[in-house]
Design an enzyme around this catalytic site. Structure first.
Site, short mmCIF file in Angstrom:
data_model
loop_
_atom_site.label_atom_id
_atom_site.label_comp_id
_atom_site.label_asym_id
_atom_site.label_seq_id
_atom_site.Cartn_x
_atom_site.Cartn_y
_atom_site.Cartn_z
N GLU A 162 0.75 -1.22 0.09
CA GLU A 162 -0.13 0.00 -0.14
C GLU A 162 0.72 1.40 -0.13
OE1 GLU A 162 -3.44 0.42 -0.10
OE2 GLU A 162 -3.88 -1.77 -0.12
N CYS B 67 -2.26 9.39 2.60
CA CYS B 67 -1.58 9.01 1.45
C CYS B 67 -2.66 9.20 0.20
CB CYS B 67 -1.50 7.57 1.45
SG CYS B 67 -3.11 6.65 2.06
P1 NAD Z 1 8.01 4.78 4.79
O1 NAD Z 1 8.29 3.99 3.56
O2 NAD Z 1 9.37 5.65 5.05
O3 NAD Z 1 8.15 3.61 6.17
C1 NAD Z 1 7.28 2.82 6.33
C2 NAD Z 1 7.65 1.74 7.08
O4 NAD Z 1 8.84 1.38 6.76
C3 NAD Z 1 8.03 2.33 8.51
O5 NAD Z 1 7.59 1.21 9.42
C4 NAD Z 1 9.66 2.07 8.41
O6 NAD Z 1 10.25 1.51 9.54
C5 NAD Z 1 10.06 1.20 7.30
N1 NAD Z 1 11.02 1.38 6.71
C6 NAD Z 1 11.76 2.55 6.26
N2 NAD Z 1 12.59 2.69 5.69
C7 NAD Z 1 12.95 1.18 5.54
C8 NAD Z 1 14.09 0.52 4.87
N3 NAD Z 1 15.24 1.05 4.36
N4 NAD Z 1 13.95 -1.09 4.90
C9 NAD Z 1 12.89 -1.55 5.63
N5 NAD Z 1 11.95 -0.75 6.20
C10 NAD Z 1 11.98 0.56 6.24
O7 NAD Z 1 6.83 5.51 4.83
P2 NAD Z 1 6.47 6.70 5.75
O8 NAD Z 1 7.30 7.94 5.63
O9 NAD Z 1 6.25 6.17 7.04
O10 NAD Z 1 5.03 6.95 5.42
C11 NAD Z 1 4.45 7.88 4.19
C12 NAD Z 1 4.64 7.26 2.97
O11 NAD Z 1 3.66 6.03 3.12
C13 NAD Z 1 3.92 8.06 1.90
O12 NAD Z 1 4.46 7.57 0.66
C14 NAD Z 1 2.45 7.49 2.03
O13 NAD Z 1 1.72 7.96 0.75
C15 NAD Z 1 2.39 6.27 2.23
N6 NAD Z 1 1.19 5.68 2.90
C16 NAD Z 1 0.40 4.74 1.84
C17 NAD Z 1 -0.79 4.55 2.46
C18 NAD Z 1 -1.72 3.76 1.73
O14 NAD Z 1 -2.79 3.12 2.35
N7 NAD Z 1 -1.45 3.50 0.38
C19 NAD Z 1 -1.29 5.00 3.97
C20 NAD Z 1 -0.45 5.95 4.59
C21 NAD Z 1 0.98 6.23 3.87
#
Ligand code: NAD
Length: 456
Positions: free
Chosen positions: A210, A244
């Site tokens: 997602e 998002c």
């Molecule tokens: P992110 O991708 O930075 O982090 C998400 C998760 O991934 C966190 O738990 C983090 O600990 C982990 N993570 C981060 N870097 C990582 C790595 N290198 N290796 C493994 N795990 C890692 O996202 P965010 O900043 O927390 O959230 C914002 C993003 O999420 C935006 O792009 C937003 O659009 C998206 N989002 C999507 C939805 C949806 O339902 N489609 C909902 C909410 C947010």
């Protein structure tokens, strides 16, 4: 053996013992989840306020309310969803019957982001429990109060070998990704989504991604301007734009641009006051890093409304930028904050090229009173899902599978789709042993004749 390996092994043990297979067990766990949320409601408000300055109104509407609804609906229909489905069997298979069994994946890993830190950790958990899986939840490190509370609540409510929360930085997530999970549900950025998919590919673990993207909001010349402005202001600036599916940018018809902008300013002030930085109910930016990232998107020469910010409070006022081009920094990535760039168009036929600058957005919103144009936009542009004459609301209808396409995600969930996301549809043909039609076997003379008749 590390603690995380032990945790996954213990969950596998519980899963293989068959404990999660019955409807009674799953329904009971869903009820436990709901009473947990009720019990902890005041602490949930407190944690989300500390992490993001979320108002109780926003918490109730976008976090708790959504979860309560999903739990109730899942509990109501779960028995039907779990039931083995009988499907038709062709005449070539005379004597046989065909079924689809709903097989849980087993031990699932749920990785969640910070923007709706309760909702996005627990909505997938509802699907995991309903589907008969165990779950390890890895919440975001950027919302420490909510993540710590999640851990406390889940530990008090469930056995760790059924549901567990693992806190930590991205290194912890990477360690988890090396373990033999049976299914991974990831919510987060497209950039990290690629890392998750690469990791999952090593063990061919099924995944749902997602993700995000730049979701356009199109206001056509025949839209009801006041209503469109109100619905855009609400969808964009809720949670300070950290949603998002928030409209990332507006594409407004050249002929109504000035009227729309004028009305948008009025609606923003009505909803969030003239100076939302001082409004206790206006959500803050999650941290200094994201605050600075957003300020780098601002170009004073293009800001026509808002633009003020407070670094101590980590708040940025709702901001409108005009005359934005695809070369501007604000258009290079998903904004994920309270900045709304405005671009214009003159003909619906330009929309595809415009949107393809940031291909396959998670959402698209189209405001128009013309049903033919509405149909054209819905059928011809590629995006995860969206609304005609509204923003964000599609996400709150559990009958609509929620997810992206390509860069904005793979798979979907909510309502029955969450159950389906966390289960494998296992196809079974049950053959009769009362007789055995010989025509399928080689060297059978009538076989050739029968086959020719069947496959003409
Ligand atoms: P992110 O991708 O930075 O982090 C998400 C998760 O991934 C966190 O738990 C983090 O600990 C982990 N993570 C981060 N870097 C990582 C790595 N290198 N290796 C493994 N795990 C890692 O996202 P965010 O900043 O927390 O959230 C914002 C993003 O999420 C935006 O792009 C937003 O659009 C998206 N989002 C999507 C939805 C949806 O339902 N489609 C909902 C909410 C947010």
């Amino acid at each position: 053996m590390t603690d995380l390996t032990k945790l996954v092994n213990n969950q596998k043990e519980l899963y293989y013992a068959g404990k999660t297979m019955t409807h009674t067990f799953r329904k009971h766990q869903l009820q436990k989840l709901k009473s947990m949320l009720k019990r902890y409601e005041p602490r949930i408000y407190e944690a989300l306020n500390k992490d993001l300055n979320k108002s109780s109104y926003e918490v109730l509407m976008t976090e708790l309310g959504f979860l309560f609804q999903e739990i109730d609906e899942t509990s109501k229909y779960l028995k039907d969803w779990m039931a083995v489905e009988k499907v038709k069997t062709p005449t070539t298979h005379k004597g046989a019957k065909s079924y689809i069994y709903k097989q849980p994946y087993g031990v699932s890993l749920i990785i969640s982001p910070w923007n709706y830190p309760l909702h996005l950790a627990l909505a997938p958990l509802i699907g995991a429990i309903a589907g008969g899986n165990t779950a390890v939840i890895k919440p975001s490190e950027f919302t420490p109060y909510t993540s710590a509370l999640l851990k406390e609540m889940i530990e008090e409510t469930f056995e760790p070998k059924f549901v567990s929360v693992v806190e930590g930085e991205k290194e912890t997530t990477q360690e988890l990704l090396n373990l033999p999970f049976d299914y991974i549900f990831f919510t987060g950025s497209t950039k990290v989504g690629k890392i998750i998919m690469e990791k999952a590919s090593q063990q061919l673990t099924p995944i749902t991604l997602e993700l995000g993207g730049k979701s356009p909001c199109i206001i056509d010349e025949d839209a009801k301007i006041e209503l469109a402005a109100r619905r855009v202001a609400w969808g964009k600036f809720m949670n300070a734009g950290q949603t998002c599916v928030a409209p990332d940018y507006v594409l407004v018809h050249e002929s109504i641009k000035q009227d729309f902008i004028k009305q948008l300013k009025i609606e923003i002030e009505k909803m969030y006051t003239a100076n939302p930085i001082e409004n206790d109910d206006f959500t803050k930016i999650v941290n200094a890093q994201h605050f600075d990232r957003l300020l780098n998107h601002l170009d004073d020469s293009k800001v026509i409304f808002g633009g003020a910010s407070d670094r101590n409070l980590e708040k940025i006022n709702p901001t409108i930028m005009d005359n934005v081009t695809w070369e501007d920094p604000v258009m290079q990535e998903e904004i994920f904050g309270p900045i709304l760039p405005i671009r214009t168009f003159e003909n619906v036929s330009e929309l595809r090229e415009e949107i393809d600058h940031a291909r396959n957005p998670l959402a698209l919103y189209y405001f128009s009173e013309n049903s033919q144009k509405q149909e054209w936009v819905m059928k011809n542009l590629s995006f995860g899902g969206g609304c005609i004459n509204d923003t964000i609301m599609h996400l709150a209808n559990s009958n609509l599978p929620f997810g992206g396409i390509g860069a904005s995600g793979i798979g979907n969930y909510h309502g029955k789709s969450s159950f389906e996301a966390f289960t494998h549809r296992k196809s079974i043909l049950k053959q009769t042993t009362s007789f055995d039609l010989s025509f399928r076997y080689p060297n059978s003379n009538i076989g050739r004749k029968v086959l020719k008749k069947l496959f003409k």
